[in-house]
Design a protein around this motif. Sequence first.
Motif, mmCIF file in Angstrom:
data_model
loop_
_atom_site.group_PDB
_atom_site.id
_atom_site.type_symbol
_atom_site.label_atom_id
_atom_site.label_comp_id
_atom_site.label_asym_id
_atom_site.label_seq_id
_atom_site.Cartn_x
_atom_site.Cartn_y
_atom_site.Cartn_z
ATOM 1 N N ARG A 1 0.833 -1.207 0.000
ATOM 2 C CA ARG A 1 0.000 0.000 0.000
ATOM 3 C C ARG A 1 0.870 1.260 0.000
ATOM 4 N N LEU A 2 1.972 1.244 0.746
ATOM 5 C CA LEU A 2 2.856 2.406 0.792
ATOM 6 C C LEU A 2 3.527 2.643 -0.557
ATOM 7 N N GLY B 1 -4.955 2.100 9.587
ATOM 8 C CA GLY B 1 -6.060 2.469 8.705
ATOM 9 C C GLY B 1 -6.696 1.259 8.046
ATOM 10 N N ILE B 2 -5.877 0.297 7.627
ATOM 11 C CA ILE B 2 -6.412 -0.926 7.023
ATOM 12 C C ILE B 2 -7.274 -1.674 8.031
ATOM 13 N N ALA B 3 -6.770 -1.790 9.273
ATOM 14 C CA ALA B 3 -7.509 -2.516 10.310
ATOM 15 C C ALA B 3 -8.826 -1.817 10.650
ATOM 16 N N LEU C 1 -5.740 -7.450 6.857
ATOM 17 C CA LEU C 1 -4.278 -7.376 6.885
ATOM 18 C C LEU C 1 -3.654 -8.628 6.278
ATOM 19 N N TRP C 2 -4.466 -9.674 6.122
ATOM 20 C CA TRP C 2 -3.991 -10.915 5.490
ATOM 21 C C TRP C 2 -4.604 -11.107 4.110
ATOM 22 N N GLN C 3 -5.174 -10.033 3.528
ATOM 23 C CA GLN C 3 -5.758 -10.155 2.198
ATOM 24 C C GLN C 3 -4.652 -10.389 1.172
ATOM 25 N N GLY C 4 -4.792 -11.449 0.402
ATOM 26 C CA GLY C 4 -3.754 -11.817 -0.555
ATOM 27 C C GLY C 4 -2.770 -12.827 -0.002
ATOM 28 N N ALA C 5 -3.021 -13.337 1.218
ATOM 29 C CA ALA C 5 -2.087 -14.286 1.824
ATOM 30 C C ALA C 5 -2.065 -15.623 1.084
ATOM 31 N N THR C 6 -3.223 -16.032 0.542
ATOM 32 C CA THR C 6 -3.273 -17.330 -0.149
ATOM 33 C C THR C 6 -2.348 -17.377 -1.366
ATOM 34 N N MET D 1 -4.625 -4.873 -3.162
ATOM 35 C CA MET D 1 -5.174 -3.536 -3.408
ATOM 36 C C MET D 1 -6.697 -3.540 -3.484
ATOM 37 N N GLU D 2 -7.353 -4.694 -3.355
ATOM 38 C CA GLU D 2 -8.799 -4.773 -3.488
ATOM 39 C C GLU D 2 -9.527 -3.992 -2.394
ATOM 40 N N GLY D 3 -9.029 -4.067 -1.164
ATOM 41 C CA GLY D 3 -9.668 -3.334 -0.069
ATOM 42 C C GLY D 3 -9.641 -1.831 -0.296
ATOM 43 N N LYS D 4 -8.536 -1.332 -0.838
ATOM 44 C CA LYS D 4 -8.410 0.098 -1.127
ATOM 45 C C LYS D 4 -9.383 0.501 -2.239
ATOM 46 N N ARG D 5 -9.529 -0.351 -3.244
ATOM 47 C CA ARG D 5 -10.471 -0.062 -4.330
ATOM 48 C C ARG D 5 -11.899 0.027 -3.800
ATOM 49 N N LYS D 6 -12.252 -0.847 -2.865
ATOM 50 C CA LYS D 6 -13.607 -0.848 -2.295
ATOM 51 C C LYS D 6 -13.883 0.447 -1.550
ATOM 52 N N LEU D 7 -12.882 0.922 -0.780
ATOM 53 C CA LEU D 7 -13.047 2.166 -0.040
ATOM 54 C C LEU D 7 -13.183 3.361 -0.985
ATOM 55 N N GLU D 8 -12.539 3.282 -2.152
ATOM 56 C CA GLU D 8 -12.605 4.370 -3.129
ATOM 57 C C GLU D 8 -13.870 4.305 -3.981
ATOM 58 N N GLY D 9 -14.726 3.313 -3.722
ATOM 59 C CA GLY D 9 -15.961 3.180 -4.480
ATOM 60 C C GLY D 9 -15.799 2.524 -5.826
#
Length: 315
Positions: A45-46, A69-71, A79-84, A149-157
């Motif tokens: 993310r950074l 912010g993610i939490a 925080l484990w999104q994409g771990a698989t 990056m999916e969680g960030k996309r969701k927050l951005e609509g």
Amino acid sequence: MSPAEEERSLPLPERWPRASKFALSACAAAVAELVTFPLDLTKTRLQIQGEAAAGPAVPYRGMLRTAAGIAQEEGVWKLWQGATPAVYRHIVYSGVRMVTYEHLRDSVLGRAEGESFPLWKAVVGGVSAGAIGQFFASPTDLVKVQMQMEGKRKLEGKPLRFRGVHHAFLKILSEGGVRGLWAGWVPNVQRAALVNMGDLTTYDTVKHFLLLNTTLVDNSVTHSVSSACSGLVAAVLGTPADVVKTRIMNQPRDKQGRGLLYKSSMDCLIQTVQGEGFMSLYKGFTPTWMRMAPWSLVFWLTYEQIRRLCGVTSF
């Protein structure tokens, strides 16, 4: 007893040494990846944050504020999104790089047991092993970065791109073909070569230096010191290529699978430095280093413990 019967009577690690090394490397890597994955997500993310080519600048958030912010905004488990796909990646990447490095070191570069190993040979082995391992694992890395990056996309609509790991693989394959799965492989391989030059080379060199020149023995103290050194060197060498790799992999693409922001890894490097300054190549360095040191420590301690339990010859 015939040679065939004698071979069958040997323990599995002695009959299949390379396969055994691959398996225990994959297990150790999976443990290390799951333990340290939140730092990897924060790092990704950074590295995307403030991307000049993507549009107007956004307020900068450091490592702790990004993780918090993610939490808070997406949920702790995100925080484990994409771990698989990250675990899939390391099953391929770590297994291949360890087996390749050991083969190059012992069979091609000719290190004798119990003797010091020239640094230049260790560097050649580390760079080659990292590049080969990452090339094979690049599709899983691509899926991991995009899912992070999916969680960030969701927050951005913005609409989510994937329903899960397997859907991500299938969608990327359907849109870009087999070549689409290797998008960003050039900076990815460059990063892996540099990281392994720091990780495998430093760990192997420091460990054998300590064993040959100090009173330390082959135990957790030696592994810890070697891991701390290898993690720091790997982070310094690999972060710039990692930033380019992340941005190349995360950029939007047209229907032909071509990137809309960057034409190549060199173009991404130039745009990043021109738009954000040289130090932008070290975005995410703190979580990268904070992750690499414990990742390397957990990996090597797990590797050494499993090796001893299974009776596999020392790395």
